[in-house]
Scaffold this active site. Structure first.
Site, PDB file in Angstrom:
ATOM      1  N   GLY A 191       0.830  -1.198   0.000  1.00  0.00           N
ATOM      2  CA  GLY A 191       0.000   0.000   0.000  1.00  0.00           C
ATOM      3  C   GLY A 191       0.865   1.249   0.000  1.00  0.00           C
ATOM      4  O   GLY A 191       2.065   1.208   0.293  1.00  0.00           O
ATOM      5  N   VAL A 192       0.231   2.361  -0.343  1.00  0.00           N
ATOM      6  CA  VAL A 192       0.954   3.622  -0.442  1.00  0.00           C
ATOM      7  C   VAL A 192       0.236   4.749   0.306  1.00  0.00           C
ATOM      8  O   VAL A 192       0.860   5.667   0.826  1.00  0.00           O
ATOM      9  CB  VAL A 192       1.135   3.983  -1.941  1.00  0.00           C
ATOM     10  CG1 VAL A 192       1.510   5.441  -2.100  1.00  0.00           C
ATOM     11  CG2 VAL A 192       2.195   3.089  -2.573  1.00  0.00           C
ATOM     12  N   GLY A 193      -1.072   4.679   0.393  1.00  0.00           N
ATOM     13  CA  GLY A 193      -1.839   5.758   1.016  1.00  0.00           C
ATOM     14  C   GLY A 193      -1.563   5.913   2.498  1.00  0.00           C
ATOM     15  O   GLY A 193      -1.643   7.006   3.038  1.00  0.00           O
ATOM     16  N   GLU A 194      -1.230   4.828   3.177  1.00  0.00           N
ATOM     17  CA  GLU A 194      -1.069   4.885   4.628  1.00  0.00           C
ATOM     18  C   GLU A 194       0.380   4.742   5.123  1.00  0.00           C
ATOM     19  O   GLU A 194       0.772   5.429   6.068  1.00  0.00           O
ATOM     20  CB  GLU A 194      -1.984   3.832   5.269  1.00  0.00           C
ATOM     21  CG  GLU A 194      -3.447   4.177   5.012  1.00  0.00           C
ATOM     22  CD  GLU A 194      -4.437   3.078   5.376  1.00  0.00           C
ATOM     23  OE1 GLU A 194      -5.058   3.194   6.435  1.00  0.00           O
ATOM     24  OE2 GLU A 194      -4.601   2.128   4.588  1.00  0.00           O
TER      25      GLU A 194
END
Lengths: 707, 155
Positions: free
Chosen positions: A671-674
Site C-alpha cells: 500500500g501507499v496511502g497509509e
C-alpha cells in the site's frame, strides 16, 4: 448473482469480469474474507472503455491508477478510459461489503486489471483476425485499434466489441512486456484534477436536486446520548425554517437554504437523555489506560517469541518507558453531508461521500423502511476520507428527514459535529521494556499496549471479551525486529468514545511507541539508533536496504547546522516498508521540521507521481498529528469542536523539503496511502529528543515546553 | 432584504437575510458551488473568494457587507488562469475540497506580490487548511504561477 438492474451493459459492448484475489493479512479479521471481489471492464461500441469499480476516489488517485493499468494493457489512449464507482452489487463486494480502505486500491487490483485488460485485448484481436481471415498472431492492438501487420488493415475496438463479446475469453492471456507500457511508471496527470481545479461541482455537498430543501443536524454533544425532546418553535421561529425532524441522537432543522437551517439548528432548544459517562474526562481515560499497564490488569497475548522472563532475568540492564497518545479526529475538509430523494417509483436515491457503500446502503434501507435493493447509492468524489467515511453513522438521519418532509433533502453536519461526533483514532497507552546484555545488545523486548478496542467500537459485530483487538498491537506484533525474546500483549480498557480507523490506523500509535523506544534504548546503551536498528534487522536484507537507503540519502551522521538534529524511524504497514529521517530545530520554542527524507519499499509502483503525492500527504498529516492534534474529553464530550481549537497543520509549519525515494524491490505490491504516515511522528520526536535531551512520552508535542 | 453585488463581472441580486454569509448566497441562491463550507468560522479558508480584489472567507462575510461590491469566485477565473494551470502542472490536489480556496488565495497573493519568496507564500497561504497534505505542492505551484505570470507580463 448479477442482475440486469445491478449492472446494465450497453448492447454491442464487451464486458470482462475482473477477479481480485485478496491476500490474507495477519489477524483474525482477515480469516473470514472471501477469496475475491469482481469489477467489470466494458468496451463500448464507441471505443470508450469503462471500469465499474468498487473503489472510492477520495483523493488518493486510485481511479487514475486503474485507468493507467487498463490503458496500458489493453492498448488505448488514457483519455478513452474512465473509472466509475459502481452502485453496490454482488460482484463488487468483499466480505459481503463494498468499500475502500486498507491501502488496497492499486496493489490488490494491479494484476487482476492487467489480466482482464489482456483478456479483452486478445478477444478483440481474435474478432478482428476472424473478420480478416488472418492469424491472430499477426495482429496487435495499439491506441484503440487492432492492426494487421501484413496488410496494414485496422479496425477500432468499438466496432469489434460486439463480435469479441461472442467469443470465449482466453483463460491465461499473455501480458504485455514492460517495453509496451506507455503510462505505467511515468508521470501521468490525475484524471480527476481538471474538474477539481476548475471548481466544478464534483462533491456530494455540491449535488442539487429540483425542489430540494436543506437540513442541518443538531446532534448530542455527549457521546451516544439519546434525544429526549425539543422545543420545535425555537427553531421554526427562524425565518426560512420549515420543519424540525427527530431522529435517534438528535434532530434535523429543515429550511429553504443552508444558512436558515444552521441558524435554526443553533436556535433549537433540545434536550438529551443522561448517560453513564456524562462526567467523563481525559484525565480519567488516561488514568484508566495507565492502570492497564500495571500488574493488576489482564493482558491478552499477541506475540510470544522466545522467553522474555529469561531475557529479563539474564539482562545486565532493563530499560523501560511508558507512552501515551490522545484521540485524533479525521477532520476531512468536507463535513458530513448527503442528498436524499425519494423517487416516485419507490426507489430512494442518495448521493453521498462514503468509503463503505454496503454499510451505508443497509443503514439507509433500514431507515427508509424499504428493501435494500430500492436504495440507489451514488458515491461522489470524497472531500477527504482518511477512514472517517468508513462509517455509516450519518446516513439514517438524512433518510428519515427526507422521508418526513417528502422533498429532496441536502442533509449536513456543521463542522462542530464533524469534530464532536468524531469516531476518533483511539487514545492508547503503552509500556515498553528492553533487556540489554553487557555489550548493549537487545536480548528481549516486551510491549504492552492498553486502551479501548477500535474493533469493539467500529465493527458492527463488536469485539467479544477476551479477544485481541488487532489494531491495538499492529506493526509491533508483526515487527521485523528479532531480539531473542519478543513479547507483545494488550489490555482492553473500554471507553464510551466512538472510534474509527484513522489513516494508517494502529500503526500510527504503535509505530510511535516502538520507534521512540528503540531510540531510548539506544541512548541508554550509548549506541547510535540507526546502528541499533541495523542490528535488530541484521537477518532481513529487505528491511536493511530501506533503512540504509534513508540513512544514506539523509546524510545520517554528517554534521548539521547548530540547533538542528536528526531522528529516524522505520515502520512497516499495509504491505510496505517505510523509513523516514526528519531534521528538526526549534523556532520560537516550537519544533520546526526542515527536511524529511522518506524511503518507501512498496514492491513496485504504477504511478510514481501518485506515490510521491501520497508520501508527501502522509508526512504532512503525520506532522500535523504529532505537533498539535488531540481530541480532549470533558463532560462526556469532545472539547475541540472546530479548527480554531483543534490544531491542524498550516502551510507555515509544513516541512521545507520532502525527499521521497521509492524502492521497487520486486516484492508483492504494498500500500501507499497509509504507510508513509506512521514513521513521521517517531522520526520527529527522536530528533527533538536528540536535540533537547528531554524525554517525550506523551503526544502531541504542543503539550511540552521546549527551551 | 434585497442585496445587489457583482459576481464575476455580472450584476446579481438576492433577496435574503442580510446576516446570511456570502458563502451560502453563492452556493444556495446563485448556484456557484466552487466556494466550499469547511468550518463556518473563517478558520479553514475553504470558502475563500475575492471581495473587491481581496481574499476573504465568505463564510464570515455577511451579505449586508457586500452591497455593491465586486465578488470573484473560482468560476470567474475561467479555467485556464495561470494559477489553475500551475495547479495542474504541479498536480496539487488530492481530494480537492480545499483547493478552490487555495487557488483563490494564491491568485490574490500573486496580484499583490507577483514574485513572492517561499516565506511570503507560506505567510500568504497560511489561512487555508488542507487535510490531504498538499502544502509542498501548493508552494511549488505558487512559485510556478509567479514565473508564468511574469513571463506573460514581460512578453
Amino acid at each position: 448473482m448479477l442482475t440486469r438492474r445491478d449492472f446494465v451493459l450497453g448492447s454491442g459492448a464487451l464486458a470482462v469480469a475482473v477477479s481480485v484475489p485478496f491476500r490474507a493479512e495477519a489477524g483474525a479479521e482477515a480469516a473470514a474474507r472471501p477469496p475475491f471481489v469482481t469489477a467489470y471492464l466494458e468496451v463500448s461500441p464507441d471505443g470508450s472503455v469503462k471500469l465499474y469499480s468498487p473503489t472510492t476516489e477520495m483523493g488518493q488517485g486510485t481511479h487514475t491508477g486503474h485507468a493507467v493499468i487498463i490503458a496500458d494493457e489493453l492498448g488505448v489512449d488514457l483519455e478513452r478510459v474512465s473509472v466509475v464507482t459502481a452502485e453496490p452489487a454482488d460482484p463488487f463486494r468483499r466480505n459481503g461489503q463494498m468499500g475502500s480502505g486498507g491501502s488496497w486500491g492499486v496493489r490488490a487490483w494491479y494484476q487482476p486489471l492487467r489480466k482482464a485488460s489482456a483478456q479483452a485485448r486478445e478477444a478483440l484481436i481474435a474478432a478482428a483476425a476472424a473478420q480478416w481471415s488472418v492469424p491472430a498472431a499477426e495482429c496487435r492492438l495499439e491506441r484503440g485499434e487492432v492492426v494487421h501487420a501484413g496488410s496494414q488493415r485496422r479496425q477500432g475496438i468499438g466496432a469489434l466489441a460486439a463480435a469479441a463479446a461472442a467469443l470465449p475469453l482466453p483463460a491465461e492471456p499473455v501480458l504485455r512486456p514492460k517495453s509496451e507500457l506507455r503510462y505505467t511508471g511515468r508521470k501521468v496527470p490525475r484524471v480527476d484534477l481538471p474538474a477539481k481545479v476548475r471548481g466544478e461541482p464534483v462533491f456530494a455537498s455540491d449535488v442539487e436536486r429540483p425542489n430540494m430543501v436543506y437540513a442541518c443536524a443538531r446532534l448530542s454533544e455527549v457521546f451516544g446520548a439519546e434525544l429526549d425532546g425539543f422545543d420545535r418553535e425555537s427553531a421554526t421561529a427562524v425565518s426560512g425554517v420549515l420543519d424540525v425532524v427527530a431522529f435517534p441522537g438528535g434532530a434535523a432543522v429543515v429550511a429553504t437554504n443552508s444558512w436558515a437551517a444552521i441558524r435554526g439548528a443553533e436556535a433549537l432548544r433540545i434536550r438529551f437523555k443522561p448517560t453513564p459517562h456524562d462526567k467523563l474526562d481525559s484525565a480519567t481515560i488516561s488514568r484508566q489506560m495507565r492502570a492497564g499497564l500495571g500488574d493488576g490488569a489482564q493482558p491478552i497475548n499477541a506475540r510470544a517469541d522466545g522467553d522474555w522472563a529469561a531475557a529479563q532475568a539474564a539482562a545486565r540492564r532493563v530499560v523501560a518507558a511508558d507512552y501515551e497518545v490522545p484521540y485524533l479526529s479525521h477532520a476531512p475538509m468536507e463535513p458530513w453531508n448527503c442528498t436524499v430523494e425519494f423517487g416516485g417509483d419507490g426507489e430512494v436515491h442518495i448521493w453521498a461521500p462514503v468509503q463503505t457503500q454496503d454499510r451505508n446502503r443497509n443503514a439507509a434501507a433500514a431507515a427508509a423502511g424499504v428493501p435494500v435493493d430500492k436504495i440507489r447509492l451514488h458515491t461522489t468524489l470524497l472531500g477527504g476520507g482518511f477512514g472517517r467515511r468508513l462509517g455509516s453513522d450519518g446516513i439514517a438521519a438524512a433518510v428519515v428527514t427526507a422521508k418526513v418532509v417528502k422533498r429532496p433533502v441536502k442533509f449536513f453536519w456543521r463542522r462542530e459535529d464533524e469534530f464532536g461526533q468524531g469516531w476518533y483514532r483511539p487514545a492508547q497507552a503503552a509500556r515498553l521494556q528492553a533487556a540489554l546484555d553487557a555489550d548493549g545488545r537487545v536480548t528481549g523486548l516486551h510491549v504492552r499496549t492498553a486502551g479501548p478496542a477500535l474493533s469493539a467500537s467500529f465493527s458492527p459485530q463488536g469485539l467479544p471479551a477476551g479477544q485481541l483487538d488487532g489494531s491495538s498491537v499492529s506493526t509491533i506484533r508483526e515487527s521485523r525486529y528479532r531480539p531473542a525474546a519478543f513479547h507483545v500483549e494488550w489490555v482492553r480498557v473500554d471507553q464510551p468514545v466512538p472510534m474509527a480507523p484513522w489513516r494508517a490506523v494502529g500503526a500510527t500509535q504503535n509505530g510511535y511507541f516502538l520507534e521512540c523506544f528503540v531510540d531510548e534504548v539506544a541512548r541508554a546503551a550509548g549506541r547510535d539508533p540507526y546502528q541499533l536498528r541495523r542490528e535488530l534487522l541484521a537477518h532481513d536484507p529487505r528491511a536493511l536496504n530501506v533503512i540504509d537507503t534513508v540513512a544514506r540519502a539523509a546524510g545520517w551522521g554528517e554534521p548539521l547546522p547548530k540547533g538542528r538534529a536528526r531522528g529516524m524511524a522505520f515502520v512497516e504497514s499495509y504491505g510496505s516498508l517505510c523509513a523516514e529521517v526528519a531534521e528538526v530545530s526549534l523556532r520560537d520554542g516550537r519544533p520546526f521540521v526542515h527536511r524529511v527524507v522518506c524511503a518507501l519499499d512498496c514492491g513496485s509502483i504504477v504511478l510514481p507521481d501518485g506515490v510521491r503525492s501520497q508520501v508527501e500527504g502522509g508526512i504532512v498529516q503525520g506532522l500535523s498529528a504529532v505537533l498539535g492534534e488531540a481530541v480532549n474529553v470533558a463532560a462526556g464530550a469532545a472539547v475541540e469542536r472546530n479548527f480554531d481549537t483543534y490544531s491542524m497543520l498550516r502551510i507555515t509549519d509544513a516541512p521545507e523539503r520532502i525527499e521521497t525515494i521509492i524502492i521497487e524491490s520486486g516484492e508483492p505490491m504494498g500500500g501507499v496511502g497509509e504507510p508513509p504516515l506512521p514513521p513521521l511522528a517517531p522520526a520527529v520526536v527522536n530528533a527533538l529528543v536528540a536535540l533537547t535531551g528531554k524525554s517525550i512520552r506523551e503526544l502531541p508535542l504542543s503539550r511540552h515546553r521546549f527551551a | 432584504m434585497k442585496i445587489t453585488f457583482k459576481v464575476n463581472g455580472e450584476s446579481r441580486s438576492v433577496e435574503a437575510d442580510p446576516e446570511m454569509p456570502l458563502l451560502w448566497a453563492l452556493r444556495d441562491l446563485l448556484g456557484l458551488k466552487g466556494a466550499k463550507y469547511g468550518c463556518g468560522v473563517g478558520a479553514c479558508g475553504a470558502c475563500t473568494v475575492h471581495v473587491n480584489g481581496r481574499a476573504m472567507r465568505s463564510c464570515a462575510v455577511p451579505l449586508k457587507a457586500v452591497q455593491g461590491d465586486e465578488i470573484r469566485t473560482i468560476e470567474g477565473l475561467g479555467g485556464n488562469h495561470p494559477v489553475q494551470q500551475a495547479w495542474l502542472e504541479e498536480q496539487v490536489p488530492q481530494c480537492g475540497y480545499c483547493q478552490t480556496g487555495q487557488i483563490m488565495q494564491a491568485v490574490a497573493l500573486l496580484e499583490k506580490t507577483p514574485q513572492p519568496s517561499s516565506e511570503q507564500i507560506r505567510a500568504g497561504m497560511e489561512g487555508v487548511l488542507c487535510r490531504c497534505g498538499t502544502y509542498p505542492r501548493i508552494e511549488a505551484a505558487v512559485h510556478r504561477a509567479a514565473g508564468a505570470m511574469t513571463t506573460k507580463a514581460e512578453g
